[in-house]
Write a protein that holds these residues in place. Structure first.
Motif, mmCIF file in Angstrom:
data_model
loop_
_atom_site.group_PDB
_atom_site.id
_atom_site.type_symbol
_atom_site.label_atom_id
_atom_site.label_comp_id
_atom_site.label_asym_id
_atom_site.label_seq_id
_atom_site.Cartn_x
_atom_site.Cartn_y
_atom_site.Cartn_z
ATOM 1 N N GLY A 108 -72.806 104.546 -38.251
ATOM 2 C CA GLY A 108 -73.382 104.714 -39.584
ATOM 3 C C GLY A 108 -74.148 103.523 -40.091
ATOM 4 O O GLY A 108 -74.335 103.375 -41.305
ATOM 5 N N GLY A 109 -74.607 102.652 -39.186
ATOM 6 C CA GLY A 109 -75.360 101.472 -39.598
ATOM 7 C C GLY A 109 -74.456 100.270 -39.807
ATOM 8 O O GLY A 109 -73.229 100.379 -39.787
ATOM 9 N N ILE A 110 -75.074 99.104 -39.985
ATOM 10 C CA ILE A 110 -74.318 97.865 -40.170
ATOM 11 C C ILE A 110 -74.799 97.140 -41.419
ATOM 12 O O ILE A 110 -75.921 97.359 -41.895
ATOM 13 N N ASP A 111 -73.943 96.270 -41.945
ATOM 14 C CA ASP A 111 -74.276 95.466 -43.119
ATOM 15 C C ASP A 111 -74.336 93.999 -42.721
ATOM 16 O O ASP A 111 -73.363 93.469 -42.167
ATOM 17 N N VAL A 112 -75.463 93.360 -42.973
ATOM 18 C CA VAL A 112 -75.630 91.947 -42.659
ATOM 19 C C VAL A 112 -76.148 91.223 -43.883
ATOM 20 O O VAL A 112 -76.839 91.803 -44.718
ATOM 21 N N SER A 128 -79.703 88.268 -49.290
ATOM 22 C CA SER A 128 -78.400 88.851 -49.586
ATOM 23 C C SER A 128 -78.113 90.002 -48.630
ATOM 24 O O SER A 128 -78.623 90.036 -47.506
ATOM 25 N N LEU A 129 -77.328 90.967 -49.067
ATOM 26 C CA LEU A 129 -76.797 91.993 -48.178
ATOM 27 C C LEU A 129 -77.843 93.064 -47.863
ATOM 28 O O LEU A 129 -78.516 93.571 -48.759
ATOM 29 N N ASN A 130 -77.948 93.414 -46.567
ATOM 30 C CA ASN A 130 -78.855 94.457 -46.113
ATOM 31 C C ASN A 130 -78.069 95.483 -45.304
ATOM 32 O O ASN A 130 -77.282 95.107 -44.426
ATOM 33 N N HIS A 131 -78.273 96.762 -45.591
ATOM 34 C CA HIS A 131 -77.698 97.817 -44.760
ATOM 35 C C HIS A 131 -78.780 98.297 -43.800
ATOM 36 O O HIS A 131 -79.874 98.686 -44.228
ATOM 37 N N LEU A 132 -78.492 98.259 -42.504
ATOM 38 C CA LEU A 132 -79.500 98.535 -41.493
ATOM 39 C C LEU A 132 -79.084 99.695 -40.605
ATOM 40 O O LEU A 132 -77.931 99.770 -40.150
ATOM 41 N N ASP A 133 -80.026 100.612 -40.333
ATOM 42 C CA ASP A 133 -79.783 101.625 -39.319
ATOM 43 C C ASP A 133 -80.130 101.028 -37.950
ATOM 44 O O ASP A 133 -80.465 99.836 -37.844
ATOM 45 N N GLY A 134 -80.071 101.844 -36.915
ATOM 46 C CA GLY A 134 -80.266 101.312 -35.573
ATOM 47 C C GLY A 134 -81.607 100.636 -35.365
ATOM 48 O O GLY A 134 -81.683 99.532 -34.826
ATOM 49 N N GLN A 136 -83.687 99.419 -37.625
ATOM 50 C CA GLN A 136 -83.788 98.215 -38.454
ATOM 51 C C GLN A 136 -82.945 97.084 -37.879
ATOM 52 O O GLN A 136 -83.357 95.921 -37.886
ATOM 53 N N ALA A 137 -81.756 97.418 -37.364
ATOM 54 C CA ALA A 137 -80.890 96.410 -36.763
ATOM 55 C C ALA A 137 -81.550 95.800 -35.526
ATOM 56 O O ALA A 137 -81.408 94.604 -35.256
ATOM 57 N N LEU A 138 -82.286 96.618 -34.781
ATOM 58 C CA LEU A 138 -82.989 96.106 -33.608
ATOM 59 C C LEU A 138 -84.055 95.097 -34.020
ATOM 60 O O LEU A 138 -84.195 94.035 -33.407
ATOM 61 N N ALA A 139 -84.809 95.409 -35.082
ATOM 62 C CA ALA A 139 -85.801 94.458 -35.591
ATOM 63 C C ALA A 139 -85.125 93.176 -36.050
ATOM 64 O O ALA A 139 -85.666 92.071 -35.881
ATOM 65 N N TYR A 140 -83.949 93.299 -36.622
ATOM 66 C CA TYR A 140 -83.194 92.140 -37.109
ATOM 67 C C TYR A 140 -82.798 91.214 -35.962
ATOM 68 O O TYR A 140 -82.993 89.989 -36.029
ATOM 69 N N VAL A 141 -82.241 91.771 -34.872
ATOM 70 C CA VAL A 141 -81.757 90.914 -33.785
ATOM 71 C C VAL A 141 -82.879 90.427 -32.879
ATOM 72 O O VAL A 141 -82.702 89.461 -32.136
ATOM 73 N N ARG A 142 -84.046 91.069 -32.950
ATOM 74 C CA ARG A 142 -85.160 90.638 -32.101
ATOM 75 C C ARG A 142 -85.992 89.539 -32.738
ATOM 76 O O ARG A 142 -86.771 88.869 -32.054
ATOM 77 N N GLN A 143 -85.856 89.337 -34.043
ATOM 78 C CA GLN A 143 -86.729 88.375 -34.720
ATOM 79 C C GLN A 143 -86.427 86.955 -34.301
ATOM 80 O O GLN A 143 -85.275 86.534 -34.219
#
Length: 286
Positions: A108-112, A128-134, A136-143
Protein backbone atom coordinates in the motif's frame (compact mmCIF):
# COMPACT_ATOMS: atom_id res chain seq x y z
CA UNK A 1 23.24 -10.02 0.70
CA UNK A 2 20.58 -7.75 -0.82
CA UNK A 3 21.20 -6.49 -4.34
CA UNK A 4 19.26 -4.12 -6.57
CA UNK A 5 20.00 -4.11 -10.30
CA UNK A 6 19.75 -1.18 -12.66
CA UNK A 7 17.48 -2.91 -15.19
CA UNK A 8 15.13 -0.38 -16.83
CA UNK A 9 12.82 -3.12 -18.07
CA UNK A 10 9.11 -2.53 -17.49
CA UNK A 11 8.81 -6.25 -16.68
CA UNK A 12 10.52 -8.06 -13.80
CA UNK A 13 13.90 -9.59 -14.62
CA UNK A 14 14.15 -11.25 -11.20
CA UNK A 15 11.83 -13.59 -9.31
CA UNK A 16 9.46 -16.17 -10.77
CA UNK A 17 7.97 -13.53 -13.10
CA UNK A 18 11.35 -12.95 -14.75
CA UNK A 19 11.76 -13.42 -18.48
CA UNK A 20 13.23 -16.87 -19.19
CA UNK A 21 16.20 -15.54 -21.17
CA UNK A 22 17.53 -13.16 -18.51
CA UNK A 23 21.22 -13.66 -17.74
CA UNK A 24 21.99 -13.22 -14.01
CA UNK A 25 24.64 -10.56 -13.62
CA UNK A 26 24.07 -9.00 -17.03
CA UNK A 27 23.49 -5.69 -15.23
CA UNK A 28 25.61 -3.82 -12.74
CA UNK A 29 24.35 -3.78 -9.16
CA UNK A 30 22.89 -0.39 -8.28
CA UNK A 31 22.18 -1.28 -4.63
CA UNK A 32 24.31 -3.45 -2.35
CA UNK A 33 23.45 -4.19 1.27
CA UNK A 34 24.65 -6.80 3.73
CA UNK A 35 21.92 -7.85 6.17
CA UNK A 36 22.59 -9.78 9.37
CA UNK A 37 19.92 -11.26 11.66
CA UNK A 38 20.76 -12.17 15.25
CA UNK A 39 20.44 -15.87 16.17
CA UNK A 40 17.56 -15.11 18.53
CA UNK A 41 15.77 -13.19 15.69
CA UNK A 42 15.17 -10.13 17.88
CA UNK A 43 17.40 -7.63 16.09
CA UNK A 44 19.14 -7.17 12.78
CA UNK A 45 21.63 -4.94 10.98
CA UNK A 46 21.74 -3.71 7.40
CA UNK A 47 24.95 -2.19 6.03
CA UNK A 48 25.08 -0.40 2.66
CA UNK A 49 28.25 -0.58 0.60
CA UNK A 50 28.54 2.26 -1.95
CA UNK A 51 28.20 0.90 -5.47
CA UNK A 52 31.34 2.79 -6.57
CA UNK A 53 33.49 1.57 -3.67
CA UNK A 54 36.97 0.87 -5.05
CA UNK A 55 37.79 -2.70 -4.03
CA UNK A 56 39.66 -5.80 -5.12
CA UNK A 57 37.56 -8.16 -7.22
CA UNK A 58 39.02 -11.68 -6.95
CA UNK A 59 40.79 -12.58 -10.18
CA UNK A 60 39.86 -9.26 -11.80
CA UNK A 61 41.97 -6.69 -9.98
CA UNK A 62 40.77 -3.39 -8.59
CA UNK A 63 37.42 -2.02 -9.73
CA UNK A 64 34.19 -0.55 -8.41
CA UNK A 65 32.32 -3.14 -6.38
CA UNK A 66 29.23 -3.02 -8.61
CA UNK A 67 31.35 -4.24 -11.53
CA UNK A 68 31.70 -7.63 -9.83
CA UNK A 69 28.06 -8.49 -10.54
CA UNK A 70 28.40 -7.60 -14.23
CA UNK A 71 31.71 -9.45 -14.58
CA UNK A 72 30.79 -12.68 -12.80
CA UNK A 73 27.21 -12.63 -11.57
CA UNK A 74 26.14 -13.40 -8.00
CA UNK A 75 29.03 -15.78 -7.26
CA UNK A 76 31.74 -13.20 -8.03
CA UNK A 77 29.88 -10.46 -6.16
CA UNK A 78 29.56 -12.72 -3.12
CA UNK A 79 33.28 -13.59 -3.25
CA UNK A 80 34.11 -9.89 -3.57
CA UNK A 81 32.02 -8.93 -0.53
CA UNK A 82 33.37 -11.86 1.50
CA UNK A 83 36.91 -10.84 0.54
CA UNK A 84 36.23 -7.24 1.58
CA UNK A 85 34.45 -7.97 4.87
CA UNK A 86 35.67 -11.42 5.96
CA UNK A 87 31.99 -12.23 6.52
CA UNK A 88 30.31 -15.37 5.25
CA UNK A 89 27.38 -14.62 2.94
CA UNK A 90 24.74 -17.30 3.54
CA UNK A 91 22.00 -16.08 1.20
CA UNK A 92 21.63 -13.85 -1.82
CA UNK A 93 18.57 -11.87 -2.97
CA UNK A 94 18.28 -9.59 -5.99
CA UNK A 95 15.49 -7.28 -7.15
CA UNK A 96 15.17 -4.92 -10.11
CA UNK A 97 13.26 -1.68 -10.62
CA UNK A 98 10.00 -3.35 -11.67
CA UNK A 99 10.19 -5.70 -8.71
CA UNK A 100 10.79 -2.87 -6.26
CA UNK A 101 7.72 -1.01 -7.54
CA UNK A 102 5.64 -4.15 -7.09
CA UNK A 103 6.89 -4.74 -3.54
CA UNK A 104 6.04 -1.18 -2.48
CA UNK A 105 2.59 -1.36 -4.04
CA UNK A 106 1.96 -4.75 -2.36
CA UNK A 107 2.02 -3.05 1.08
CA UNK A 108 0.00 0.00 0.00
CA UNK A 109 2.93 2.37 -0.47
CA UNK A 110 5.54 3.69 1.96
CA UNK A 111 5.98 6.82 4.07
CA UNK A 112 9.32 8.62 4.03
CA UNK A 113 10.44 11.91 5.52
CA UNK A 114 12.43 14.23 3.23
CA UNK A 115 14.66 16.96 4.65
CA UNK A 116 14.35 19.42 1.76
CA UNK A 117 12.01 19.70 -1.24
CA UNK A 118 13.40 18.14 -4.40
CA UNK A 119 12.25 16.24 -7.48
CA UNK A 120 13.34 13.35 -9.71
CA UNK A 121 11.92 11.76 -12.86
CA UNK A 122 8.85 13.98 -12.73
CA UNK A 123 8.06 13.20 -9.08
CA UNK A 124 8.09 16.09 -6.61
CA UNK A 125 9.04 15.42 -2.99
CA UNK A 126 8.04 18.01 -0.44
CA UNK A 127 9.81 18.69 2.82
CA UNK A 128 8.53 16.49 5.67
CA UNK A 129 6.47 13.32 5.29
CA UNK A 130 5.72 11.90 1.82
CA UNK A 131 3.50 8.93 1.01
CA UNK A 132 4.83 7.18 -2.09
CA UNK A 133 3.42 4.48 -4.34
CA UNK A 134 5.73 2.08 -6.16
CA UNK A 135 6.61 4.36 -9.08
CA UNK A 136 7.17 7.36 -6.80
CA UNK A 137 9.28 5.27 -4.40
CA UNK A 138 11.44 4.18 -7.33
CA UNK A 139 12.07 7.82 -8.28
CA UNK A 140 12.93 8.48 -4.63
CA UNK A 141 15.57 5.74 -4.34
CA UNK A 142 17.07 6.43 -7.77
CA UNK A 143 17.74 10.12 -7.19
CA UNK A 144 21.32 11.22 -6.75
CA UNK A 145 21.47 14.61 -8.47
CA UNK A 146 20.49 17.63 -6.38
CA UNK A 147 21.38 15.69 -3.24
CA UNK A 148 24.37 17.03 -1.26
CA UNK A 149 26.38 13.78 -1.32
CA UNK A 150 25.10 12.24 -4.56
CA UNK A 151 25.35 8.45 -4.48
CA UNK A 152 26.01 8.39 -0.73
CA UNK A 153 22.72 10.16 -0.04
CA UNK A 154 21.04 7.84 -2.52
CA UNK A 155 22.30 4.83 -0.54
CA UNK A 156 20.73 6.34 2.58
CA UNK A 157 17.47 6.82 0.68
CA UNK A 158 17.55 3.16 -0.29
CA UNK A 159 17.95 2.18 3.36
CA UNK A 160 15.22 4.61 4.34
CA UNK A 161 12.87 3.02 1.80
CA UNK A 162 13.67 -0.46 3.08
CA UNK A 163 12.97 0.65 6.65
CA UNK A 164 9.70 2.26 5.50
CA UNK A 165 8.77 -0.96 3.70
CA UNK A 166 9.34 -2.97 6.87
CA UNK A 167 7.38 -0.44 8.92
CA UNK A 168 4.48 -0.56 6.49
CA UNK A 169 4.44 -4.36 6.52
CA UNK A 170 4.31 -4.34 10.33
CA UNK A 171 1.76 -1.53 10.73
CA UNK A 172 -0.44 -2.99 8.01
CA UNK A 173 -0.48 -6.38 9.68
CA UNK A 174 1.24 -8.16 6.80
CA UNK A 175 3.64 -9.94 9.18
CA UNK A 176 1.02 -10.94 11.75
CA UNK A 177 -2.01 -11.73 9.60
CA UNK A 178 -1.67 -15.06 7.71
CA UNK A 179 -3.45 -13.74 4.62
CA UNK A 180 -1.36 -10.55 4.59
CA UNK A 181 1.82 -12.54 5.07
CA UNK A 182 0.89 -14.84 2.19
CA UNK A 183 0.27 -11.84 -0.11
CA UNK A 184 3.60 -10.29 0.87
CA UNK A 185 5.49 -13.55 0.35
CA UNK A 186 3.72 -14.06 -2.97
CA UNK A 187 4.83 -10.61 -4.14
CA UNK A 188 8.34 -11.36 -2.89
CA UNK A 189 8.65 -14.69 -4.69
CA UNK A 190 7.34 -13.17 -7.93
CA UNK A 191 9.73 -10.21 -7.98
CA UNK A 192 12.80 -11.11 -5.90
CA UNK A 193 15.37 -13.62 -7.12
CA UNK A 194 17.00 -15.68 -4.34
CA UNK A 195 19.70 -18.32 -4.15
CA UNK A 196 18.90 -22.02 -4.53
CA UNK A 197 18.89 -22.63 -0.76
CA UNK A 198 15.94 -20.26 -0.21
CA UNK A 199 12.82 -22.02 -1.50
CA UNK A 200 9.36 -20.53 -1.07
CA UNK A 201 9.02 -22.74 2.00
CA UNK A 202 12.31 -21.41 3.30
CA UNK A 203 11.13 -17.84 2.80
CA UNK A 204 7.90 -18.59 4.67
CA UNK A 205 9.82 -20.17 7.55
CA UNK A 206 12.16 -17.19 7.76
CA UNK A 207 9.22 -14.76 7.66
CA UNK A 208 7.49 -16.56 10.53
CA UNK A 209 10.72 -16.49 12.53
CA UNK A 210 10.89 -12.72 12.04
CA UNK A 211 7.30 -11.91 13.02
CA UNK A 212 8.46 -10.37 16.32
CA UNK A 213 11.26 -8.33 14.70
CA UNK A 214 10.30 -4.65 14.67
CA UNK A 215 11.77 -1.96 12.39
CA UNK A 216 13.11 -0.15 15.47
CA UNK A 217 15.26 -3.23 16.17
CA UNK A 218 16.92 -3.05 12.74
CA UNK A 219 20.08 -0.93 12.67
CA UNK A 220 20.82 0.65 9.29
CA UNK A 221 24.43 1.67 8.67
CA UNK A 222 26.75 2.59 5.83
CA UNK A 223 30.26 1.34 5.23
CA UNK A 224 32.50 4.23 6.37
CA UNK A 225 33.87 6.41 3.59
CA UNK A 226 37.26 8.16 3.63
CA UNK A 227 36.65 10.28 0.56
CA UNK A 228 35.85 10.48 -3.14
CA UNK A 229 38.39 10.16 -5.91
CA UNK A 230 39.07 9.08 -9.48
CA UNK A 231 40.65 6.02 -11.03
CA UNK A 232 41.22 6.84 -14.66
CA UNK A 233 37.89 8.09 -15.99
CA UNK A 234 35.91 6.53 -13.14
CA UNK A 235 34.59 8.37 -10.12
CA UNK A 236 35.15 6.11 -7.13
CA UNK A 237 34.39 5.96 -3.43
CA UNK A 238 37.33 5.30 -1.11
CA UNK A 239 36.35 3.34 1.99
CA UNK A 240 37.87 4.14 5.37
CA UNK A 241 39.82 0.90 5.78
CA UNK A 242 40.45 1.23 9.52
CA UNK A 243 36.89 2.07 10.50
CA UNK A 244 35.50 -0.44 8.00
CA UNK A 245 37.60 -3.17 9.61
CA UNK A 246 36.04 -2.20 12.93
CA UNK A 247 32.55 -2.43 11.40
CA UNK A 248 33.13 -5.85 9.81
CA UNK A 249 34.58 -7.10 13.09
CA UNK A 250 31.50 -5.88 14.96
CA UNK A 251 29.26 -7.77 12.54
CA UNK A 252 31.32 -10.94 12.91
CA UNK A 253 31.17 -10.64 16.71
CA UNK A 254 27.47 -9.80 16.84
CA UNK A 255 28.07 -6.30 18.25
CA UNK A 256 26.93 -3.89 15.48
CA UNK A 257 24.97 -1.84 18.03
CA UNK A 258 28.21 -1.07 19.87
CA UNK A 259 29.77 0.10 16.61
CA UNK A 260 26.75 2.31 15.88
CA UNK A 261 27.07 3.92 19.30
CA UNK A 262 30.76 4.66 18.72
CA UNK A 263 30.17 5.96 15.19
CA UNK A 264 26.66 7.48 15.01
CA UNK A 265 27.52 9.28 11.76
CA UNK A 266 27.58 5.91 10.00
CA UNK A 267 24.00 5.15 11.06
CA UNK A 268 20.81 6.06 9.22
CA UNK A 269 19.40 7.62 12.37
CA UNK A 270 15.82 7.78 13.55
CA UNK A 271 13.13 5.83 11.70
CA UNK A 272 11.64 7.73 8.77
CA UNK A 273 14.46 10.26 8.52
CA UNK A 274 16.84 10.49 5.62
CA UNK A 275 19.75 12.83 4.99
CA UNK A 276 18.69 14.59 1.80
CA UNK A 277 19.71 18.03 3.01
CA UNK A 278 22.66 17.60 5.43
CA UNK A 279 25.71 15.42 5.24
CA UNK A 280 25.83 12.62 7.78
CA UNK A 281 29.61 12.67 7.77
CA UNK A 282 32.24 14.81 6.06
CA UNK A 283 33.53 13.76 2.64
CA UNK A 284 36.81 14.88 1.22
CA UNK A 285 38.20 14.24 -2.23
CA UNK A 286 41.39 12.25 -2.61
Amino acid sequence: MLVGTDSRSAEPTTGTDAAPDVEPGSQRSDVLMVAQISPERTNASVVSIPRDAWVEIPGRGMNTINAAYALGGPSLLIRTVENLTDLRIDHFAVIDFAGFESMVDSVGGIDVRVAAATSNHGVDFHQSLNHLDGAQALAYVRQRYNLPRGDLDRAQRQQNALRALLSRAVSGGALSDPAGLYDLLDATSRTVGVDDTLSNGGLRSLAFELIDLRPSAVAFMSAPVRGLGREGVQSVVCLDDLRAAELWSALRNGTPADYAQRHPADSLGHPGVTNTGDSAFPIRRT
